[in-house]
Design a protein around this motif. Structure first.
Motif, mmCIF file in Angstrom:
data_model
loop_
_atom_site.group_PDB
_atom_site.id
_atom_site.type_symbol
_atom_site.label_atom_id
_atom_site.label_comp_id
_atom_site.label_asym_id
_atom_site.label_seq_id
_atom_site.Cartn_x
_atom_site.Cartn_y
_atom_site.Cartn_z
ATOM 1 N N ILE A 343 0.834 -1.201 0.000
ATOM 2 C CA ILE A 343 0.000 0.000 0.000
ATOM 3 C C ILE A 343 0.871 1.254 0.000
ATOM 4 C CG2 ILE A 343 -1.702 1.304 1.331
ATOM 5 C CD1 ILE A 343 -2.763 -1.439 2.324
ATOM 6 N N ALA A 344 1.939 1.246 0.804
ATOM 7 C CA ALA A 344 2.826 2.405 0.865
ATOM 8 C C ALA A 344 3.385 2.757 -0.508
ATOM 9 C CB ALA A 344 3.966 2.138 1.839
ATOM 10 N N HIS A 345 3.587 1.741 -1.339
ATOM 11 C CA HIS A 345 4.192 1.966 -2.651
ATOM 12 C C HIS A 345 3.176 2.178 -3.765
ATOM 13 C CE1 HIS A 345 8.488 1.603 -1.849
ATOM 14 N NE2 HIS A 345 8.104 0.887 -0.811
ATOM 15 N N GLY A 346 1.894 2.267 -3.437
ATOM 16 C CA GLY A 346 0.919 2.669 -4.444
ATOM 17 C C GLY A 346 -0.228 1.727 -4.701
ATOM 18 N N ALA A 347 -0.308 0.592 -3.999
ATOM 19 C CA ALA A 347 -1.413 -0.341 -4.225
ATOM 20 C C ALA A 347 -2.705 0.228 -3.647
ATOM 21 C CB ALA A 347 -1.115 -1.693 -3.601
ATOM 22 N N GLU A 625 17.860 2.314 10.802
ATOM 23 C CA GLU A 625 18.028 1.757 9.459
ATOM 24 C C GLU A 625 16.978 0.724 9.109
ATOM 25 O OE1 GLU A 625 21.868 0.163 8.722
ATOM 26 O OE2 GLU A 625 22.681 2.086 8.044
ATOM 27 N N ASP A 626 16.518 -0.054 10.092
ATOM 28 C CA ASP A 626 15.601 -1.156 9.805
ATOM 29 C C ASP A 626 14.177 -0.707 9.521
ATOM 30 O OD1 ASP A 626 17.446 -3.225 9.948
ATOM 31 O OD2 ASP A 626 17.242 -3.422 12.113
ATOM 32 N N VAL A 627 13.907 0.583 9.626
ATOM 33 C CA VAL A 627 12.568 1.117 9.378
ATOM 34 C C VAL A 627 12.558 1.821 8.028
ATOM 35 C CG1 VAL A 627 10.825 2.781 10.135
ATOM 36 C CG2 VAL A 627 11.986 1.322 11.816
ATOM 37 N N GLU A 628 11.644 1.407 7.146
ATOM 38 C CA GLU A 628 11.482 2.058 5.847
ATOM 39 C C GLU A 628 10.545 3.246 5.974
ATOM 40 O OE1 GLU A 628 9.866 1.275 1.259
ATOM 41 O OE2 GLU A 628 9.948 -0.392 2.691
ATOM 42 N N LEU A 629 10.899 4.309 5.256
ATOM 43 C CA LEU A 629 10.051 5.493 5.147
ATOM 44 C C LEU A 629 9.435 5.539 3.755
ATOM 45 C CD1 LEU A 629 9.131 8.455 6.025
ATOM 46 C CD2 LEU A 629 11.239 9.210 4.880
ATOM 47 N N ALA A 630 8.132 5.741 3.693
ATOM 48 C CA ALA A 630 7.449 5.976 2.419
ATOM 49 C C ALA A 630 6.407 7.052 2.649
ATOM 50 C CB ALA A 630 6.798 4.697 1.893
ATOM 51 N N VAL A 631 6.172 7.862 1.646
ATOM 52 C CA VAL A 631 5.205 8.958 1.749
ATOM 53 C C VAL A 631 4.232 8.862 0.591
ATOM 54 C CG1 VAL A 631 4.877 11.455 1.876
ATOM 55 C CG2 VAL A 631 6.951 10.431 2.848
ATOM 56 N N ARG A 632 2.937 8.889 0.898
ATOM 57 C CA ARG A 632 1.894 9.023 -0.117
ATOM 58 C C ARG A 632 1.148 10.322 0.132
ATOM 59 N NH1 ARG A 632 -1.420 3.625 -1.859
ATOM 60 N NH2 ARG A 632 -2.575 5.297 -2.899
ATOM 61 N N ALA A 633 0.814 11.022 -0.949
ATOM 62 C CA ALA A 633 0.174 12.326 -0.807
ATOM 63 C C ALA A 633 -0.883 12.526 -1.870
ATOM 64 C CB ALA A 633 1.213 13.448 -0.887
ATOM 65 N N HIS A 634 -1.937 13.253 -1.494
ATOM 66 C CA HIS A 634 -2.922 13.731 -2.451
ATOM 67 C C HIS A 634 -2.429 15.080 -2.973
ATOM 68 C CE1 HIS A 634 -6.057 10.723 -1.676
ATOM 69 N NE2 HIS A 634 -5.724 10.810 -0.400
ATOM 70 N N GLU A 635 -2.352 15.204 -4.250
ATOM 71 C CA GLU A 635 -1.855 16.430 -4.856
ATOM 72 C C GLU A 635 -2.972 17.138 -5.605
ATOM 73 O OE1 GLU A 635 0.928 17.549 -4.101
ATOM 74 O OE2 GLU A 635 2.124 15.819 -3.475
ATOM 75 N N ARG A 640 -1.288 14.179 3.418
ATOM 76 C CA ARG A 640 -0.041 13.444 3.240
ATOM 77 C C ARG A 640 0.045 12.369 4.316
ATOM 78 N NH1 ARG A 640 4.280 15.056 0.488
ATOM 79 N NH2 ARG A 640 3.290 17.078 0.219
ATOM 80 N N TYR A 641 0.482 11.167 3.897
ATOM 81 C CA TYR A 641 0.569 10.047 4.833
ATOM 82 C C TYR A 641 1.987 9.489 4.814
ATOM 83 C CZ TYR A 641 -4.442 10.501 4.582
ATOM 84 O OH TYR A 641 -5.713 11.015 4.629
ATOM 85 N N VAL A 642 2.572 9.414 5.994
ATOM 86 C CA VAL A 642 3.929 8.906 6.164
ATOM 87 C C VAL A 642 3.840 7.476 6.692
ATOM 88 C CG1 VAL A 642 6.128 9.212 7.343
ATOM 89 C CG2 VAL A 642 4.807 11.224 6.630
ATOM 90 N N PHE A 643 4.349 6.532 5.909
ATOM 91 C CA PHE A 643 4.371 5.121 6.302
ATOM 92 C C PHE A 643 5.729 4.802 6.912
ATOM 93 C CE2 PHE A 643 1.011 5.352 3.257
ATOM 94 C CZ PHE A 643 0.164 4.268 3.471
ATOM 95 N N VAL A 682 1.126 4.601 10.201
ATOM 96 C CA VAL A 682 0.700 5.467 9.100
ATOM 97 C C VAL A 682 0.351 6.799 9.734
ATOM 98 C CG1 VAL A 682 -0.858 5.811 7.165
ATOM 99 C CG2 VAL A 682 -0.193 3.492 7.804
ATOM 100 N N LEU A 683 1.203 7.790 9.498
ATOM 101 C CA LEU A 683 1.117 9.064 10.189
ATOM 102 C C LEU A 683 0.638 10.145 9.229
ATOM 103 C CD1 LEU A 683 4.557 8.928 12.052
ATOM 104 C CD2 LEU A 683 2.332 8.054 12.842
ATOM 105 N N ALA A 684 -0.338 10.924 9.665
ATOM 106 C CA ALA A 684 -0.790 12.073 8.879
ATOM 107 C C ALA A 684 0.208 13.198 9.076
ATOM 108 C CB ALA A 684 -2.184 12.504 9.318
ATOM 109 N N SER A 685 0.669 13.775 7.953
ATOM 110 C CA SER A 685 1.741 14.761 8.018
ATOM 111 C C SER A 685 1.459 15.920 7.093
ATOM 112 C CB SER A 685 3.077 14.118 7.622
ATOM 113 O OG SER A 685 4.058 15.081 7.356
ATOM 114 N N GLY A 686 1.915 17.089 7.492
ATOM 115 C CA GLY A 686 1.840 18.253 6.621
ATOM 116 C C GLY A 686 3.195 18.690 6.143
ATOM 117 N N GLU A 687 4.200 17.833 6.361
ATOM 118 C CA GLU A 687 5.562 18.192 5.996
ATOM 119 C C GLU A 687 5.771 18.154 4.483
ATOM 120 O OE1 GLU A 687 6.720 19.585 9.253
ATOM 121 O OE2 GLU A 687 8.315 19.210 7.824
ATOM 122 N N PRO A 688 6.784 18.857 3.973
ATOM 123 C CA PRO A 688 7.074 18.812 2.539
ATOM 124 C C PRO A 688 7.483 17.413 2.097
ATOM 125 C CG PRO A 688 8.816 19.966 3.737
ATOM 126 C CD PRO A 688 7.694 19.760 4.707
ATOM 127 N N ALA A 689 7.402 17.172 0.800
ATOM 128 C CA ALA A 689 7.601 15.822 0.261
ATOM 129 C C ALA A 689 9.031 15.337 0.396
ATOM 130 C CB ALA A 689 7.194 15.796 -1.210
#
Length: 692
Positions: A343-347, A625-635, A640-643, A682-689
């Motif tokens: 899901i984080a990658h676009g599914a 290091e063992d935690v992956e960061l991914a960001v999905r956003a509505h443009e 914006r959602y930080v995984f 899955v964190l709601a964020s207003g930070e830049p991309a």
């Protein structure tokens, strides 16, 4: 513009095979699916002999009952065209449809994908069964879409039947027009291979050293891809004509297939089959493996085709056929982790494979959600949690897109040519994996970006940094697009073995790196392969803040040709001690870096430091290091959602420097937070991309 999946809510489901189960189980199966939060099932892709038990006689009763019952339980249905498994009556009567090995061995009935794409009778029979299915189900209220075939080019991605040899000749005639042009493109004057009649031309065949003409081998792979695309388009065109309100996809991304062009010409979006535990069968090369996390790169490739896509098969249990691919069971929490990885990658749609583990056949060890006993188990409990979570947050996430300012450039010609050409193909695979590791562990989201013949500078402009590790084949047109990208402000990184081949695979009679030599401000003065018994020299950086690294794989010894090109590292050791190893040149508003060796993870890390490349969440959160960061956003300017995905078997500590809303739990999180093994935030964020 890339084709993508459009849904207004997240679709969670499962693959189901009603023909394999007693009918008295169906109602209970569908009821339990609904209780788990499922809304969609896939079926039918291996059922040709159910739909057409003998040539020309069609029957739909079994699937009519199954689909009607699914509809009664509120489930939508994806139907697969059953062409991956031609029935016994077909292969017995028409043996010309069977695939053949390069050595001439005919693959017989008894498994799957034993057919070829080019036998005229097979194409005709496939068209007929697809037309029958589409006509019968075009108005069924449960049916929403179609999967063409199943995993095109899986199991085998080469085809040498008589029909394929004949089709290859016709393909070459269309491409080259004359034998003279073909001979020139394939360089057949070498070793007296010149053809004087089209009947002499074939796909590659066994040779004394198993080393066929490399230019013929490259064209062969292009032909295999075109054959698969034509086969899929044949079916898609029929469905689109009969059932234009249904969407069309296919599942999997496999070898010798341009999945981008396949989607453009035949599909509405791509679907991917994600089995992260395959890392136990095909482990990473080199130190510090990514294990199941490596599947994030494969999902990035799917996302490059369709920014929002479907995962048609998500791993839900241990995997294995009776004779191969034995993968262990997912540990508690891993199935949920892998679901959110997708899901984080676009599914925006995801189906588990499969509902219940088969009790007969090749896949009796390819476990699904339910075990043979059909009783509750921990995997069902885990998927119930996932279903409940997605019922709450799915509508908020669908339609948002993965956000990345960095891209790793890829292309099919170098992928296919590099299978055969060991002077750069293995380097390319090694370097891509190295960059994946470095970017992942530095929490820098990245896209797979495929260079296509039609790629423009506008397609690349949204990326601040692009890495093109070893593009041996590089056309003048692509070189110009890359130059325009740099001029407009982009940062471009090349590795060794760049630009010395044209689109035919011929080596240019020009200094390397060919059409980008002027852009980079360098020429390759000398080069050497680093043999397996040799110690590679060291790349020594001029900037003392950077750490020296081994110059692995292959070394281009560089000569600076532009006055504004800066030597940022030199080789230490061997006969080229002190010679330029890495050169940076600022061009227009951007810059280009030529790195004279193959990349490994530490080398990629140092290039990131050279470029000042940081995580988009640098200063916002501290991540291990063992935690992956991914960001999905509505443009534009939307939510914006930080995984955050913990792939570790141990708890991981995350520090958040501002408050976030955890949409999975509804709670506010701030400061130091512990992630359990395989946990997901899955964190709601207003930070830049992102920022570089």
């Amino acid at each position: 513009m890339a084709k993508r999946l459009h849904v207004d809510r997240f679709m969670l489901g499962v693959c189901y095979y009603p023909e394999q189960w007693p009918e008295h189980l169906w109602a209970d199966d569908f009821q339990r699916m609904r209780e788990l939060g499922f809304s969609i099932v896939r079926m039918g892709e291996f059922a040709w002999s159910i739909f057409e038990p003998e040539e020309g006689r069609f029957t739909f009763d079994l699937f009519d009952r199954a689909i009607d019952l699914a509809h009664q339980h509120g489930l939508k249905v994806i139907l697969g065209t059953p062409t991956a498994t031609p029935p016994a009556w077909l292969t017995h009567k028409y043996p010309e449809v069977l695939n053949v090995s390069r050595e001439g061995v005919v693959y017989q009935h008894g498994q799957r994908r034993h057919y070829n794409y080019n036998a005229p009778i097979y194409r005709a029979l496939c068209a007929r069964i697809v037309e029958q299915l589409a006509s019968h189900y075009k108005d069924h209220p449960a049916v929403v879409g179609w999967q063409i075939d199943n995993e095109l080019n899986c199991e085998i991605d080469v085809f040498y039947s008589p029909a394929d040899h004949a089709a290859f000749r016709e393909w070459l005639k269309r491409k080259y027009g004359t034998l003279a042009a073909l001979n020139e493109a394939w360089g057949t004057v070498f070793w007296n291979q010149t053809y004087s009649d089209w009947d002499q031309v074939h796909l590659t065949r066994p040779t004394v050293s198993q080393s066929p003409n490399p230019h013929q081998a490259l064209d062969e792979k292009r032909f295999f891809s075109d054959s698969a695309i034509s086969f899929a388009k044949l079916q898609a065109d029929i469905i689109r004509r009969i059932a234009p309100h249904h969407w069309i996809t296919t599942n999997g991304i496999f070898g010798h297939l341009d999945s981008h062009r396949l989607t453009e010409e035949a599909l509405d979006f791509i679907s991917y089959d994600s089995y992260p535990n395959f890392h136990t069968i095909w482990p990473d090369e080199g130190p510090r493996p990514l294990f199941d996390r490596r599947w994030s790169w494969h999902l990035s490739v799917a996302r490059s085709i369709s920014p929002n896509f479907c995962v048609m098969e998500q791993q839900s249990g241990p995997g294995g056929w009776v004779n191969r691919m034995a993968a262990p069971s997912p540990k508690p929490g891993q199935m949920r982790l892998w679901t959110y990885q997708s899901i984080a990658h676009g599914a925006d749609m995801l189906l588990y494979f499969r509902w219940r583990t088969a009790v007969f056949g090749t896949e009796i060890y390819w476990h699904g959600l339910n075990d043979y006993h059909n009783r509750p188990n921990r995997r069902l409990a885990e998927v119930a949690r996932i279903g409940e979570e997605l019922s709450r947050i799915g509508e908020r996430i669908v339609g948002s897109r993965y956000v990345a300012d960095v891209g790793i450039l890829c292309d099919y010609d170098n992928e296919w040519d590099g299978e055969f050409d060991v002077w750069y193909g293995p380097l390319m695979r090694k370097s891509v994996l190295a960059w994946c590791k470095a970017l992942q562990r530095n929490h820098i989201p990245a896209d797979a970006v495929f260079i296509r013949p039609e790629t423009t500078v506008g397609d690349l402009a949204r990326y601040k940094v692009l890495i093109y590790p070893h593009p041996a084949i590089l056309t003048e047109r692509v070189a110009q697009v890359l130059s325009d990208y740099v001029q407009a402000g982009g940062t471009l990184v090349f590795g060794c073995r760049t630009g010395y081949k044209d689109e035919r695979g011929h080596c240019r009679m020009a200094p390397m790196p060919g059409p980008v030599a002027g852009l980079c401000g360098i020429e390759v003065a000398d080069f050497t392969l680093i043999g397996p018994q040799q110690t590679p020299p060291v790349i020594h950086w001029m900037d003392a803040r950077l750490t020296d690294v081994a110059a692995e794989g292959f070394n281009d010894i560089l000569r600076v040709t532009a006055g504004d090109a800066e030597v940022v590292a030199v080789y230490k050791g061997d006969y080229y001690d002190g010679e330029p190893a890495v050169v940076r040149r600022r061009v227009g508003q951007g810059q280009v870096v030529y790195y004279g060796a193959a990349f490994h993870e530490e080398a990629a890390r140092q290039v990131c430091r050279l470029l000042g490349l940081q995580s988009p969440m640098s200063g916002v959160m501290d991540l291990p290091e063992d935690v992956e960061l991914a960001v999905r956003a509505h443009e534009p300017g939307g939510a914006r959602y930080v995984f955050l995905l913990n792939y570790s078997h141990a708890p991981q500590s995350v520090r958040l420097h501002q408050s976030f809303a955890d949409v999975l739990t509804g709670r506010s999180v701030h400061g130091r937070v512990e992630m359990a093994p395989f946990d997901v935030f899955v964190l709601a964020s207003g930070e830049p991309a992102a920022r570089a």
